[in-house]
Design a protein around this motif. Structure first.
Motif, PDB file in Angstrom:
ATOM      1  N   TRP A 234       0.387  -1.189   0.273  1.00 49.43           N
ATOM      2  CA  TRP A 234       0.461   0.101   0.388  1.00 49.43           C
ATOM      3  C   TRP A 234       0.815   1.327   0.197  1.00 49.43           C
ATOM      4  O   TRP A 234       0.646   2.406  -0.204  1.00 49.43           O
ATOM      5  N   ALA A 235       1.859   1.304   0.371  1.00 44.96           N
ATOM      6  CA  ALA A 235       2.803   2.617   0.806  1.00 44.96           C
ATOM      7  C   ALA A 235       3.432   2.776   0.028  1.00 44.96           C
ATOM      8  O   ALA A 235       4.206   3.620  -0.064  1.00 44.96           O
ATOM      9  N   LEU A 236       3.528   1.994  -1.395  1.00 45.11           N
ATOM     10  CA  LEU A 236       4.564   1.888  -2.735  1.00 45.11           C
ATOM     11  C   LEU A 236       3.853   2.607  -3.831  1.00 45.11           C
ATOM     12  O   LEU A 236       3.972   2.684  -4.340  1.00 45.11           O
ATOM     13  N   TRP A 237       2.376   1.629  -3.944  1.00 43.18           N
ATOM     14  CA  TRP A 237       1.889   1.654  -5.114  1.00 43.18           C
ATOM     15  C   TRP A 237       0.239   2.151  -5.052  1.00 43.18           C
ATOM     16  O   TRP A 237      -0.379   0.972  -2.918  1.00 43.18           O
ATOM     17  N   THR A 238      -0.215   3.298  -4.921  1.00 47.42           N
ATOM     18  CA  THR A 238      -1.996   3.185  -4.596  1.00 47.42           C
ATOM     19  C   THR A 238      -2.482   3.409  -5.783  1.00 47.42           C
ATOM     20  O   THR A 238      -3.332   4.024  -5.781  1.00 47.42           O
ATOM     21  N   THR A 239      -2.590   2.608  -7.101  1.00 41.65           N
ATOM     22  CA  THR A 239      -3.261   1.948  -8.247  1.00 41.65           C
ATOM     23  C   THR A 239      -4.690   1.909  -7.260  1.00 41.65           C
ATOM     24  O   THR A 239      -4.677   0.737  -6.251  1.00 41.65           O
ATOM     25  N   GLU A 240      -5.465   1.765  -7.827  1.00 46.57           N
ATOM     26  CA  GLU A 240      -7.081   0.818  -8.077  1.00 46.57           C
ATOM     27  C   GLU A 240      -6.714  -0.498  -6.874  1.00 46.57           C
ATOM     28  O   GLU A 240      -7.113  -0.629  -6.821  1.00 46.57           O
ATOM     29  N   PHE A 241      -6.200  -0.467  -8.851  1.00 47.96           N
ATOM     30  CA  PHE A 241      -5.739  -1.894  -8.579  1.00 47.96           C
ATOM     31  C   PHE A 241      -4.763  -3.218  -7.817  1.00 47.96           C
ATOM     32  O   PHE A 241      -4.961  -3.809  -7.030  1.00 47.96           O
ATOM     33  N   ALA A 242      -3.698  -1.819  -7.565  1.00 44.80           N
ATOM     34  CA  ALA A 242      -2.996  -2.700  -6.286  1.00 44.80           C
ATOM     35  C   ALA A 242      -3.278  -2.783  -4.795  1.00 44.80           C
ATOM     36  O   ALA A 242      -3.349  -3.257  -4.538  1.00 44.80           O
ATOM     37  N   LEU A 243      -4.028  -1.224  -4.612  1.00 40.94           N
ATOM     38  CA  LEU A 243      -4.617  -1.393  -3.641  1.00 40.94           C
ATOM     39  C   LEU A 243      -5.507  -2.975  -2.864  1.00 40.94           C
ATOM     40  O   LEU A 243      -5.429  -3.067  -2.377  1.00 40.94           O
ATOM     41  N   LEU A 244      -6.475  -3.178  -3.557  1.00 46.29           N
ATOM     42  CA  LEU A 244      -7.379  -3.956  -3.837  1.00 46.29           C
ATOM     43  C   LEU A 244      -6.807  -5.542  -3.939  1.00 46.29           C
ATOM     44  O   LEU A 244      -7.162  -6.812  -3.330  1.00 46.29           O
ATOM     45  N   ALA A 245      -5.584  -5.508  -5.006  1.00 44.25           N
ATOM     46  CA  ALA A 245      -4.448  -7.145  -4.689  1.00 44.25           C
ATOM     47  C   ALA A 245      -3.664  -7.294  -3.166  1.00 44.25           C
ATOM     48  O   ALA A 245      -4.055  -8.121  -3.456  1.00 44.25           O
ATOM     49  N   PHE A 246      -3.555  -6.162  -2.673  1.00 40.31           N
ATOM     50  CA  PHE A 246      -2.948  -6.042  -1.317  1.00 40.31           C
ATOM     51  C   PHE A 246      -4.086  -6.147  -0.147  1.00 40.31           C
ATOM     52  O   PHE A 246      -3.831  -6.967   0.652  1.00 40.31           O
ATOM     53  N   LEU A 247      -5.076  -6.136  -0.821  1.00 40.86           N
ATOM     54  CA  LEU A 247      -6.155  -6.329   0.229  1.00 40.86           C
ATOM     55  C   LEU A 247      -6.283  -7.485   0.219  1.00 40.86           C
ATOM     56  O   LEU A 247      -6.660  -7.805   1.330  1.00 40.86           O
ATOM     57  N   ALA A 248      -6.497  -8.244  -0.776  1.00 45.58           N
ATOM     58  CA  ALA A 248      -7.032  -9.786  -0.764  1.00 45.58           C
ATOM     59  C   ALA A 248      -5.982 -10.863  -0.251  1.00 45.58           C
ATOM     60  O   ALA A 248      -6.331 -11.428   0.632  1.00 45.58           O
ATOM     61  N   ILE A 249      -4.727 -10.048  -1.325  1.00 52.47           N
ATOM     62  CA  ILE A 249      -2.966 -10.756  -0.384  1.00 52.47           C
ATOM     63  C   ILE A 249      -3.371 -10.995   0.722  1.00 52.47           C
ATOM     64  O   ILE A 249      -3.644 -12.138   1.644  1.00 52.47           O
ATOM     65  N   GLY A 250      -3.523  -9.501   1.645  1.00 50.12           N
ATOM     66  CA  GLY A 250      -3.078  -9.698   3.082  1.00 50.12           C
ATOM     67  C   GLY A 250      -3.647  -9.295   3.613  1.00 50.12           C
ATOM     68  O   GLY A 250      -4.028 -10.897   4.840  1.00 50.12           O
ATOM     69  N   GLY A 251      -5.338  -9.774   3.366  1.00 51.93           N
ATOM     70  CA  GLY A 251      -6.319 -10.251   4.096  1.00 51.93           C
ATOM     71  C   GLY A 251      -6.675 -12.112   4.657  1.00 51.93           C
ATOM     72  O   GLY A 251      -6.542 -12.118   5.728  1.00 51.93           O
TER      73      GLY A 251
END
Length: 479
Positions: A108-125
């Motif tokens: 989240w701290a490195l990439w803030t595009t919509e796709f990146a935020l959602l992808a990292f949310l899914a992986i991290g969640g």
């Protein structure tokens, strides 16, 4: 933050002085991890969600992502429990999932595009939810059975503190240092790593496990046991109605937690921009700051009410406490609808006060109700199913997002302009957004009332009393 995983704690004879001894290095490290993983959950509510809402102006992608992630996590629980029970490598897998979760926050701290935020949310969640399975399974390794309640309770209390710490960090970095979303995510991720390290280094699996290689046959066996428990549910109508009622209550609760900060920020934004947002004489120029102050109040009250609701559940029937907590949550949500954007003090009193008791009481009393109503010989299996239903209680997050986004698009179309140019137009858009959020919250009241109705089908006088000291000996460790 409440969840279930792992295997029954081995029963032992009466507690001796040696049975009650606690090695505080691993025990304290285990307790500290509860603060660590709460930082991740709090960062979603108080950092990611407000940023996503303010940047992209809609919720559907993040709501659907959260729902799908939790469903996948719920179905993965039997496999993760089998890994705990068969391999004896609990700490190793806890470390792997924790590192993945922390890595997603740095993402989240490195990439803030919509796709990146959602992808990292899914992986991290997914990593976060499944790390809890291994974390909870380590409880018998850090505390004797006679002291697991103490260690678990200390973890829960410190977990609430993790939310408070996260909010304070976000306030400090954004309001006083002028740093943005990326810096806040980076600092939170670093703090997660720092506070998780003691558990990953000093806690070892001490259960006596006949270690076996993990196989699909083992997973299938666990799945078959789970399916047998579900099929037997109609034979135990009290348990069935409890599971259904608690599912709907927790679903609304999960939705309220996920969107709390973003919802508060949106509905008070027009009032803040008009210069009229005051709480006890303190003026807030930004609704985001006000949302964090509300979060601090909510978490602090929930910490107090958690202890009180636990005490109350020992004095009166826990089913009555669960019902009362549901009504408190209802009062909090109705108060949010009626007072949001109008009266900050009443908003704090209703959603912050009644809502906080509902939040704490549902978690605290629900677990004890299950101890009373579930067949004692299958208590571990029912707690496993309980843990899965807690993860699957995320339908409301998508429902809220779809309703809010649909209403907001309709309201913006009625305004007659694409981009707000003047201050009056910006306030008009903010009010439209606020209206859409309140309608979305109102829709949550339907399933909250449904859940309460199912709980009232149960006659608490028909639930037999049990010696919970004996039941807890066969219960799944919980944190």
């Amino acid at each position: 933050m409440p969840d279930a995983a792992g295997e029954p704690t081995p029963a032992t004879p009466s507690a001796t002085a040696e049975d009650r001894h606690i090695d505080w290095l691993p025990a304290g490290s285990w307790i500290l991890y509860d603060l660590a993983n709460t930082i991740y959950a709090a960062a979603i509510t108080y950092v990611l969600m407000p940023y996503f809402s303010d940047t992209y102006k809609y919720y559907t992608p993040i709501g659907v992502t959260q729902t799908l992630t939790m469903i996948a996590s719920g179905f993965a629980v039997p496999m993760m429990a089998s890994i705990c029970d068969r391999t004896g490598q609990t700490r190793l897998y806890l470390t792997v999932f924790t590192v993945i979760c922390i890595g997603s926050m740095f993402g989240w701290a490195l990439w803030t595009t919509e796709f990146a935020l959602l992808a990292f949310l899914a992986i991290g969640g997914f990593a976060y939810q499944n790390s809890l399975v291994f974390y909870n399974a380590l409880l018998p390794s850090v505390a004797p059975r006679s002291r697991t309640g103490l260690i678990s309770g200390l973890g829960v209390g410190l977990g609430y503190s993790g939310t408070i710490v996260t909010i304070l960090i976000a306030l400090l970095l954004t309001k006083y240092f002028g740093l943005g979303f990326k810096a806040t995510c980076g600092v939170c991720a670093a703090l997660f790593l720092l506070t998780a390290l003691p558990c990953l280094l000093f806690v070892k699996e001490k259960r006596h496990i006949d270690r076996q290689p993990l196989s699909w046959e083992v997973v299938r066996e666990r799945g078959a046991d789970l399916w047998a428990t579900i099929r037997a549910m109609p034979q135990h109508r009290t348990v069935m109605f409890f599971f259904l009622g608690n599912f709907f209550l927790v679903d609304v609760l999960n939705t309220a937690i996920l969107y709390f900060a973003a919802f508060t920020q949106v509905i008070f934004k027009a009032q803040a921009e008009a210069g009229d947002l005051f709480l006890f004489g303190m003026k807030f120029d930004q609704s985001s700051t006000f949302a964090m102050i509300m979060g601090l109040a909510l978490c602090s009250l929930a910490l107090v009410f958690g202890s009180f609701s636990g005490w109350l559940s020992d004095r009166i029937h826990p089913l009555q406490v669960l019902r009362g907590s549901g009504w408190c949550l209802l009062v909090g949500l109705v108060g949010a609808i009626l007072t949001g954007g109008k009266s900050p003090a009443l908003y704090l009193l209703t959603l912050g006060g009644a809502g906080a008791f509902g939040l704490a009481g549902i978690w605290t009393s629900g677990r004890k109700v299950l101890l009373l109503v579930a067949p004692q010989e299958d208590i571990a299996q029912y707690f496993g199913l309980y843990g899965i239903t807690l993860k699957l209680s995320v339908i409301g997050s998508t429902t809220f997002a779809l309703v809010s986004d649909t209403i907001f698009r309709s309201e913006k179309a009625k305004l007659g302009f694409e981009v707000a140019q003047t201050q009056a137009q910006k306030i008009a858009v903010d009010l439209a957004h606020s209206h859409s959020q309140k309608v979305a919250i109102a829709c949550q009241l339907i399933q909250l009332l449904l859940g309460l109705g199912l709980l009232y089908v149960i006659n608490w006088r028909d639930i037999p009393d049990r010696d919970l000291d004996d039941v807890i000996a066969a219960e799944i460790p919980t944190a």
